[in-house]
Each structure stands twice: as structure tokens, then as C-alpha cells.
Write a protein that holds these residues in place. Structure first.
Motif, PDB file in Angstrom:
ATOM      1  N   VAL A 157     -12.075  66.202 -69.099  1.00  0.00           N
ATOM      2  CA  VAL A 157     -10.992  67.041 -69.594  1.00  0.00           C
ATOM      3  C   VAL A 157     -11.587  68.189 -70.417  1.00  0.00           C
ATOM      4  N   GLU A 158     -11.141  69.394 -70.105  1.00  0.00           N
ATOM      5  CA  GLU A 158     -11.654  70.577 -70.805  1.00  0.00           C
ATOM      6  C   GLU A 158     -11.001  70.682 -72.179  1.00  0.00           C
ATOM      7  N   GLU A 159     -11.735  71.296 -73.102  1.00  0.00           N
ATOM      8  CA  GLU A 159     -11.245  71.469 -74.480  1.00  0.00           C
ATOM      9  C   GLU A 159      -9.803  71.998 -74.501  1.00  0.00           C
ATOM     10  N   LEU A 177     -26.346  73.235 -61.369  1.00  0.00           N
ATOM     11  CA  LEU A 177     -26.794  73.442 -62.752  1.00  0.00           C
ATOM     12  C   LEU A 177     -26.080  74.648 -63.338  1.00  0.00           C
ATOM     13  N   MET A 178     -26.081  74.709 -64.664  1.00  0.00           N
ATOM     14  CA  MET A 178     -25.483  75.841 -65.358  1.00  0.00           C
ATOM     15  C   MET A 178     -26.605  76.775 -65.817  1.00  0.00           C
ATOM     16  N   GLY A 179     -26.471  78.040 -65.510  1.00  0.00           N
ATOM     17  CA  GLY A 179     -27.501  79.001 -65.919  1.00  0.00           C
ATOM     18  C   GLY A 179     -27.618  79.132 -67.424  1.00  0.00           C
ATOM     19  N   ILE A 186     -27.432  77.238 -59.088  1.00  0.00           N
ATOM     20  CA  ILE A 186     -27.343  77.543 -60.529  1.00  0.00           C
ATOM     21  C   ILE A 186     -26.189  78.522 -60.726  1.00  0.00           C
ATOM     22  N   LEU A 187     -25.217  78.108 -61.520  1.00  0.00           N
ATOM     23  CA  LEU A 187     -24.063  78.978 -61.756  1.00  0.00           C
ATOM     24  C   LEU A 187     -24.401  79.949 -62.887  1.00  0.00           C
ATOM     25  N   ALA A 188     -24.416  81.237 -62.545  1.00  0.00           N
ATOM     26  CA  ALA A 188     -24.873  82.221 -63.527  1.00  0.00           C
ATOM     27  C   ALA A 188     -24.092  83.524 -63.416  1.00  0.00           C
ATOM     28  N   ALA A 189     -22.825  83.411 -63.036  1.00  0.00           N
ATOM     29  CA  ALA A 189     -22.045  84.632 -62.797  1.00  0.00           C
ATOM     30  C   ALA A 189     -21.133  84.984 -63.965  1.00  0.00           C
ATOM     31  N   GLY A 190     -21.027  84.060 -64.908  1.00  0.00           N
ATOM     32  CA  GLY A 190     -20.008  84.197 -65.958  1.00  0.00           C
ATOM     33  C   GLY A 190     -20.214  85.421 -66.849  1.00  0.00           C
ATOM     34  N   LEU A 191     -19.146  85.781 -67.548  1.00  0.00           N
ATOM     35  CA  LEU A 191     -19.170  86.967 -68.398  1.00  0.00           C
ATOM     36  C   LEU A 191     -19.963  86.755 -69.687  1.00  0.00           C
ATOM     37  N   ILE A 217     -20.021  64.348 -73.795  1.00  0.00           N
ATOM     38  CA  ILE A 217     -19.687  65.638 -73.161  1.00  0.00           C
ATOM     39  C   ILE A 217     -20.258  65.733 -71.749  1.00  0.00           C
ATOM     40  N   ASN A 218     -19.633  66.641 -70.987  1.00  0.00           N
ATOM     41  CA  ASN A 218     -20.116  66.966 -69.650  1.00  0.00           C
ATOM     42  C   ASN A 218     -21.165  68.067 -69.773  1.00  0.00           C
ATOM     43  N   THR A 219     -22.374  67.814 -69.284  1.00  0.00           N
ATOM     44  CA  THR A 219     -23.421  68.845 -69.339  1.00  0.00           C
ATOM     45  C   THR A 219     -23.186  69.936 -68.300  1.00  0.00           C
ATOM     46  N   TYR A 261     -16.882  71.775 -75.148  1.00  0.00           N
ATOM     47  CA  TYR A 261     -17.413  71.131 -73.940  1.00  0.00           C
ATOM     48  C   TYR A 261     -16.306  70.320 -73.281  1.00  0.00           C
ATOM     49  N   GLY A 262     -16.466  70.081 -71.966  1.00  0.00           N
ATOM     50  CA  GLY A 262     -15.588  69.130 -71.289  1.00  0.00           C
ATOM     51  C   GLY A 262     -15.920  67.730 -71.795  1.00  0.00           C
ATOM     52  N   ARG A 263     -14.859  66.899 -72.022  1.00  0.00           N
ATOM     53  CA  ARG A 263     -15.087  65.537 -72.535  1.00  0.00           C
ATOM     54  C   ARG A 263     -15.003  64.528 -71.393  1.00  0.00           C
ATOM     55  N   VAL A 323     -22.948  85.897 -54.330  1.00  0.00           N
ATOM     56  CA  VAL A 323     -22.255  86.759 -55.286  1.00  0.00           C
ATOM     57  C   VAL A 323     -20.835  86.242 -55.502  1.00  0.00           C
ATOM     58  N   GLN A 324     -20.465  86.087 -56.763  1.00  0.00           N
ATOM     59  CA  GLN A 324     -19.090  85.746 -57.117  1.00  0.00           C
ATOM     60  C   GLN A 324     -18.477  87.018 -57.729  1.00  0.00           C
ATOM     61  N   GLU A 325     -17.678  87.700 -56.932  1.00  0.00           N
ATOM     62  CA  GLU A 325     -17.165  89.005 -57.381  1.00  0.00           C
ATOM     63  C   GLU A 325     -16.278  88.870 -58.614  1.00  0.00           C
ATOM     64  N   GLN A 326     -15.391  87.863 -58.571  1.00  0.00           N
ATOM     65  CA  GLN A 326     -14.479  87.645 -59.697  1.00  0.00           C
ATOM     66  C   GLN A 326     -14.786  86.289 -60.289  1.00  0.00           C
ATOM     67  N   GLN A 327     -14.881  86.213 -61.600  1.00  0.00           N
ATOM     68  CA  GLN A 327     -15.255  84.939 -62.210  1.00  0.00           C
ATOM     69  C   GLN A 327     -14.005  84.060 -62.386  1.00  0.00           C
ATOM     70  N   LEU A 328     -13.746  83.281 -61.343  1.00  0.00           N
ATOM     71  CA  LEU A 328     -12.523  82.468 -61.316  1.00  0.00           C
ATOM     72  C   LEU A 328     -12.810  81.008 -61.619  1.00  0.00           C
ATOM     73  N   GLY A 329     -13.922  80.731 -62.277  1.00  0.00           N
ATOM     74  CA  GLY A 329     -14.215  79.360 -62.691  1.00  0.00           C
ATOM     75  C   GLY A 329     -15.410  78.763 -61.949  1.00  0.00           C
ATOM     76  N   THR A 330     -15.873  77.636 -62.498  1.00  0.00           N
ATOM     77  CA  THR A 330     -17.104  77.015 -61.979  1.00  0.00           C
ATOM     78  C   THR A 330     -16.918  76.497 -60.545  1.00  0.00           C
ATOM     79  N   GLY A 331     -15.708  76.005 -60.233  1.00  0.00           N
ATOM     80  CA  GLY A 331     -15.442  75.510 -58.872  1.00  0.00           C
ATOM     81  C   GLY A 331     -15.514  76.666 -57.880  1.00  0.00           C
TER      82      GLY A 331
END
Ligand code: UD1
Length: 467
Positions: free
Chosen positions: A166-168, A110-112, A13-18, A181-183, A149-151, A80-88
Motif C-alpha cells: 500500500v502506497e503512503e 530496479l529503481m534508478g 531500471i526505472l529512471a524516467a521520473g521527474l 517497506i517495499n524497496t 515508501y510503499g508498506r 523511452v517513457q514519454e509521460q511519467q504515468l507511474g512505475t507500472g
């Protein structure tokens, strides 16, 4: 709910974002829907699947997110993702822990911040990946407003093949018109993932590592499967990046909860005005009247009438209880009690069966005996009150003398407390004792005595020899 065990699946589950757009000091995934943090909803959807591992990628507000998951979802692991450099990049942090772990065949990403996804849809996605032999299966939805959303870009002929996402911010005008959209939810073949994840390069435009690049790699090999969400579509896929979407998601959760309860035998004449938390329990033939909030930890029995305009939090309510326009928190009410209007039962209150609480009664840490009544305007705090006691209008237990320890009042069975009595705690009022109107009672009242005056004198029972 289908009971399934996917021991060979690891969820990340990706949950590190700002969560910048939330404009909040609270990490985004700890914002709540129906009294449960977004992350908790995702973890709850995973639970029936019986996965081998569940790992949360934390970063922004990591300690808080971890403290929540540790307290409520045992066995959760973290990267731990110290720097939020994207979902990848976020998934790369998890890979460092999961790669090489024996027995993991599929990674479910999954997205948190997408909390409304259902267990059934996740099971469908895992099955689609397995049955098709795809390297990557993704979940898509139709959005009336696909903004941000990504299309999903499909091949122009049959539109059967997904080619890329493709991202917005990278999309051209035509791509922005795509409503599929990409969930952000994927089931990925684990061996393939460990091989291809390191190949994601930072986006030349944003510098972020896009997880969606994996899809393009899988598409090149012709090994992508897409599961399109059915009728529930977008409502289930919603990704919460600001508070307007949080409110939209809340509306969906509330609808789900009300519907489940109504189907289980609860009447709601105006369901849209009833606000519910997850995991509340309500018995058959109970009626929830408009403007009522039923919150965390509340259990209500059968044949009750709750509301209008009532708030219950951590309340355990028996059968045939009526609560009108009142607030009950962390308290227990037995069968056949009526409460309100305008009562406030604070933490630690226990009301025995057949009691009656009328208008404007406040209680705190008070045990109120069976068939006792407090009909009008009273404060009863830190008190133990027996059975068949009558509390007159305006009665106060004066339990606070400015020192930290609140003082106790005990009133024995059958006592009759006259109107406007001040009971200065610590105090003991004996069995079948009485107090006169307006008494200020400073001394214990023996059984059968009547306390009158200011300060109150204790008068013996009429048939007593004392004078
Ligand atoms: C991502 C997808 C997009 C999809 C959308 C669904 C990519 C490149 N884009 O959008 O196609 O439509 O999700 O909501 O994947 N996160 C991290 N670390 C990071 C960045 C994000 O853990 O460095 C987490 C966030 O906490 C959040 C989730 O990933 O829970 C989605 O982040 P967000 O920034 O909203 O996703 P986008 O990349 O915009």
C-alpha cells in the motif's frame, strides 16, 4: 564478489521520473554519490551478475541520462517513457522491447534512485524467485522512518504471506504504522509478467499505473516470495527522492569505501573526515590524514602520507610521497616526492622522483625533473624543468601574453634560478645557467651563463674568455 552469470535475466531500471523533490534541473538519477551518478551505482551492482540484458527506462532528461550510460556502461539499452504515468507504466515501455526476446526467463526490476543495493542482495532475490517458483519475488526492508515508501501488508495471522503493497498516499492510519517497506526491487517470472503487466489499471485515486499491483495479482495465486534485507537493511534499500536522503546515502557509501580501504591496509586516523570517490586505489601502509578528499581517477602508491586537508583528483601518486594541505589535479607524481603545504598542481603536471615542492607552489602543464626543488612561492606553467634545478622563491614563468597560445619555458639540468626571477616565455635557460635575484629574463640564457638585471644581461661563466 561472487562471479555469476544470469544470461537468462533481463534487468529493467526505472529512471524516467521527474524527481520533483530534488528541486533540480539535473535528472535525479544523475545526482552523484561518491563521484558516480545514482544510475551508475545501480549499473555497477548489476555488472558482476552477467545479465542477458540491461535496459534503462528514460524520460525526464532522457538525452543526458542516455549520454551518461552510453559513455560509461556499454551495451545498455533504453526504453523511452514519454509521460511519467507511474512505475507500472514505465515497465510497460520496457516490455514492448523485451517481450518475445528469446532466452529471457526472469525480469529483474530496479529503481534508478535506489543506488545502494548490493550485488549479493540482487543475486539472493533472483535465487529466491527461482527456488520458490514464485511469479514475483520482492525485496523488503525495515525502515525507522517509512514515510513515503510503499508498506508491506502481510496476512494478519502468521505474517508470513505478503498480500499487497500500500502506497503512503493510499494507506490508512494503521497501514502507515507498518515499518516494513517495499524497496521497489523485484525478480519476476518473465512469461507471467508479459501476461499480467497489461492488466494493471490506473489507480482511481492518482491515475498512476502502480507496478505494485502486480504483487497483488501474484499473491492471489499464492505465488509471491519476499526477501527481507538483513542487518544492512534500510541503508541498502534507500530510495533517494530528496537531498536529505542523498546525503544519508552518501554517508553510507563513504563508510563502505573507507572500510574497504582500511581493510586493505590503508590507515585513516580519523576516517569520518576522509571523503572518497568510487574506484580510487590506495596502496598498503599509506596514511590518509584528516580533511582529505581523494577523488575520481586517483591512484596512490604505498607508504605515502596524504593530508591533512588535501584534495587529489585524477592524480597518480607513486610510493613514499608526502602531500600536505595541497590540491593536485590530473597530474602525476613519482616516488619519494614531497609537496606542500599549500601547493596547487594543475592539469598536465609531472613531478619526477625525489623532487621537493615547498610552500605555495603552483604548477600547470609542467614537467619537473628529478631531485629538483621549488621551495617557496612560485608559478611554473607550461614549463619543462630538468634535473637538479633549484627554483628560487618568487620565481614566475610569465607564459601568458594575452594571446591564446601559452608560451613555453625550458630550464635545463643543474640550472639555478635566483629569487624573484621573472622568466618571460618563450624562453630557454641552458644547463647549469643561473639567474640573479630579481632578474627579468627576456632572452635565452646560454649554458653556464648568469642572467642579471632588468631586463637581464647574460654574463659568461667566470672562467670564460668572453668579456
Ligand atoms: C515506488 C513504489 C513504492 C516503493 C518505492 C521505493 C510503486 C507504485 N511504488 O514508489 O512502493 O516503496 O518505489 O522507492 O511502484 N519512475 C519512472 N516512471 C514513472 C514513475 C517513476 O521511471 O512514471 C522511476 C523513477 O525515476 C524512480 C523510480 O521509478 O527511479 C521510483 O519512482 P518514485 O516516484 O520515487 O516511486 P513511487 O511510485 O513513489
Amino acid at each position: 564478489m561472487r562471479e555469476q552469470r544470469y544470461n537468462d535475466v533481463a534487468a529493467v531500471i526505472l529512471a524516467a521520473g521527474l524527481g520533483t523533490r530534488m528541486k533540480s534541473r539535473l535528472p535525479k538519477v544523475l545526482h552523484q554519490l561518491a563521484g558516480r551518478p545514482l544510475l551508475g551505482h545501480v549499473l555497477a551492482a548489476l555488472q558482476p551478475l552477467g545479465l542477458g540484458q540491461t535496459l534503462v527506462v528514460v524520460g525526464h532528461g532522457a538525452e543526458k541520462v542516455q549520454a551518461y550510460a552510453d559513455a560509461h556502461w556499454q551495451g545498455t539499452r533504453y526504453a523511452v517513457q514519454e509521460q511519467q504515468l507511474g512505475t507500472g507504466h514505465a515497465l510497460m515501455q520496457a516490455a514492448a522491447q523485451l517481450e518475445g526476446e528469446p532466452g529471457i526467463k526472469t525480469v529483474l526490476v530496479l529503481m534508478g534512485d535506489a543506488p545502494l543495493i548490493t550485488t549479493d542482495s540482487l543475486a539472493q532475490l533472483i535465487e529466491a524467485q527461482r527456488e520458490s517458483g514464485a511469479n514475483l519475488a520482492l525485496l523488503t526492508a525495515e525502515a525507522a522512518n517509512p514515510y513515503r515508501y510503499g508498506r508491506i501488508v502481510r496476512d494478519s495471522v502468521e505474517r508470513a504471506q505478503v498480500l499487497r503493497i500500500v502506497e503512503e498516499k493510499d494507506a490508512n492510519a494503521a497501514e502507515r504504522l507498518i515499518s516494513e517497506i517495499n524497496t521497489g526491487i523485484y525478480a519476476i517470472d518473465a512469461a507471467w509478467l508479459w501476461q499480467h503487466l497489461p492488466q494493471i489499471a490506473p489507480s482511481p485515486r492518482s491515475g498512476e499505473y502502480y507496478l505494485t499491483d502486480l504483487l497483488q495479482m501474484a499473491a492471489h495465486a499464492g505465488k509471491v516470495a519476499a526477501v527481507e534485507l538483513g542487518a544492512s537493511g534500510y541503508a541498502e534499500a534507500i530510495g533517494i527522492d530528496e537531498r536529505v536522503k542523498l546525503a544519508e546515502a552518501e554517508a553510507t557509501v563513504q563508510q563502505r569505501l573507507r572500510r574497504e580501504l582500511m581493510l586493505a591496509g590503508v590507515t585513516m586516523p580519523d576516517p569520518a573526515t576522509v571523503y572518497l570517490h568510487m574506484d580510487v586505489q590506495i596502496g598498503e601502509d599509506t596514511v590518509i590524514l584528516p580533511g582529505t578528499f581523494i577523488e575520481q581517477g586517483t591512484v596512490i602508491g604505498r607508504d605515502c602520507e596524504i593530508g591533512p586537508n588535501t584534495r587529489l583528483r585524477g592524480a597518480t601518486i607513486g610510493d613514499r610521497v608526502r602531500i600536505t594541505a595541497s590540491y593536485v589535479e590530473d597530474s602525476i607524481i613519482e616516488d619519494d616526492v614531497d609537496v606542500g603545504p599549500f601547493c596547487h598542481l594543475r592539469g598536465g603536471t609531472y613531478i619526477e622522483a625525489h623532487a621537493h615542492l615547498g610552500n605555495f607552489v603552483e604548477m600547470k602543464k609542467t614537467h619537473f625533473g628529478s631531485a629538483s626543488a621549488s621551495g617557496h612561492f612560485s608559478y611554473l606553467g607550461d614549463a619543462t624543468i630538468g634535473r637538479h634545478v633549484n627554483i628560487g622563491a618568487g620565481t614566475i614563468t610569465a607564459n601568458y601574453d594575452g594571446t591564446p597560445n601559452k608560451k613555453q619555458t625550458t630550464i635545463e639540468d643543474g640550472a639555478f634560478i635566483g629569487v624573484d626571477t621573472m622568466l618571460i616565455a618563450p624562453l630557454h635557460v641552458g644547463k647549469e645557467a643561473r639567474t640573479g635575484a630579481g632578474a627579468v629574463v627576456r632572452r635565452d640564457v646560454p649554458p653556464g651563463y648568469t642572467a642579471v638585471g632588468i631586463p637581464a644581461r647574460n654574463l659568461p661563466p667566470k672562467d670564460s674568455d668572453e668579456c
